[in-house]
Scaffold this motif. Structure first.
Motif, PDB file in Angstrom:
ATOM      1  N   ASP A 179     -26.019 -19.184   7.453  1.00 55.15           N
ATOM      2  CA  ASP A 179     -25.047 -18.907   8.516  1.00 55.15           C
ATOM      3  C   ASP A 179     -24.495 -17.485   8.375  1.00 55.15           C
ATOM      4  O   ASP A 179     -24.551 -16.893   7.288  1.00 55.15           O
ATOM      5  N   ASP A 180     -23.954 -16.955   9.442  1.00 55.51           N
ATOM      6  CA  ASP A 180     -23.253 -15.666   9.434  1.00 55.51           C
ATOM      7  C   ASP A 180     -24.103 -14.545   8.839  1.00 55.51           C
ATOM      8  O   ASP A 180     -23.567 -13.628   8.204  1.00 55.51           O
ATOM      9  N   GLU A 236     -26.047 -16.595  17.336  1.00 59.98           N
ATOM     10  CA  GLU A 236     -24.814 -17.295  17.725  1.00 59.98           C
ATOM     11  C   GLU A 236     -23.888 -16.353  18.473  1.00 59.98           C
ATOM     12  O   GLU A 236     -23.989 -15.135  18.353  1.00 59.98           O
TER      13      GLU A 236
HETATM   14 MG    MG Z   1     -22.040 -19.093  12.222  1.00 57.52          MG
END
Ligand code: MG
Ligand code: C2E
Ligand code: MG
Ligand code: MG
Length: 281
Positions: A179-180, A236
């Protein structure tokens, strides 16, 4: 087990910025009760598969319906849960809900995968890794319907330990997503030693990728490199049609963001999935 050091409290005060100091301390104490009473809700945000224009997965995002303060965002209370050692319990609650909802949706004819966010510090906990394993084994849902979203801080703190934990989940059939991506220090060549199947590019790079040259370069080269390493890529934070079109053009695999769908209740997700499928047909 509430390890309260003043430095931590003040850093939360600065970081969260939303909840005053004394409120943060009282929130910590209320979290147990909230989990028990079912005041935590799990919403789902769809991920669109760009090749098919179908929603094939959704991310579980927790909310706290606080009796007097209204809805609290996870950015407010996840750090508190981490600091007060309640994050394991909270995450097991979210996973339980996600498994139950997956089973319900399947019964109603919608087969998708669900992503659950796993805090960095939990990956180092042998107890938690085992609890998750038992919950998944005991459940009727196939583990390959689950995705665990982790952040790189988990893997930097204790690379060998993190790798071992991820391998156990991966062996069960759970997919691991980073993620990220892009906000931290680690390179893809470092990450390739982990059993990842997916990379989620952080929304700070995605949001303006269709109009900002350096963001575009980062996103495009990440997609290319990730594909060479056999990873799927999720972008995202898509808020505009032009951004979605750009991601499609550069061959990104999945897209997530307010333009496609905000986090929503499970029933609404089913309706949104049908609507998106109708629009794609
Ligand atoms: Mg994220
Ligand atoms: P994340 O995993 O990176 O989740 C994405 C966040 O971006 C979500 O915020 C989502 O609502 C928001 N978002 C999605 N699309 C857009 C968009 O187009 N524009 C904008 N501006 N924002 C968008 P949320 O739900 O407030 O969650 C924040 C963070 O809290 C998550 O970041 C995740 O790190 C953490 N979190 C949420 N649920 C859980 C959980 O069950 N367990 C743990 N450990 N962490 C969680
Ligand atoms: Mg996430
Ligand atoms: Mg994030």
């Amino acid at each position: 087990s509430m390890a309260l050091r003043s430095g931590d409290i003040w850093s939360y005060h600065e970081d969260a910025g939303k909840v005053a100091l004394e409120q943060q301390v009282s929130l910590m104490g209320e979290l147990d009760l909230a989990i028990e009473r079912g005041d935590l809700e799990v919403l789902y945000q769809p991920k669109l598969e760009l090749a098919t224009n179908r929603v094939t997965s959704a991310e579980a995002l927790v909310r706290w319906r606080h009796p007097t303060r209204g809805y609290l965002s996870p950015d407010t209370f996840i750090p508190l849960a981490e600091e007060s050692d309640r994050i394991g319990e909270l995450t097991l609650f979210v996973l339980r809900r996600a498994l139950d909802d997956l089973a319900q949706w399947s019964a109603r004819g919608t087969v998708i995968r669900t992503a659950v966010n796993i805090s960095a510090r939990l990956i180092a906990s042998a107890q938690f890794v085992g609890q998750v394993e038992r919950m998944i084994r005991a459940d009727g849902i196939a583990p390959d319907r689950l995705i665990f979203e982790i952040t790189e801080s988990a893997t930097l703190r204790d690379p060998a330990g993190a790798r071992a934990a991820l391998m156990r989940w991966c062996d069960l059939g759970v997919a691991i997503s980073m993620d990220d991506y892009g906000t931290g220090q680690s390179t893809l060549s470092y990450l390739k030693n982990l059993p990842l199947s997916e990379l989620k590019i952080d929304r700070s790079f995605v949001q303006h990728a269709h109009q900002d040259r350096s963001d575009a370069l980062l996103v495009r080269s990440t997609v290319e490199l990730a594909h060479q390493l056999g990873l799927k890529v999720v972008a995202e934070g898509i808020e505009e049609a032009e951004c979605l079109a750009y991601l499609r053009a550069i061959g990104c695999d999945y897209a997530q963001g307010y333009f496609i769908g905000k986090p929503m209740a499970g029933d609404d997700l089913l309706l949104a999935i049908e609507e998106i499928a109708r629009a794609a047909a």
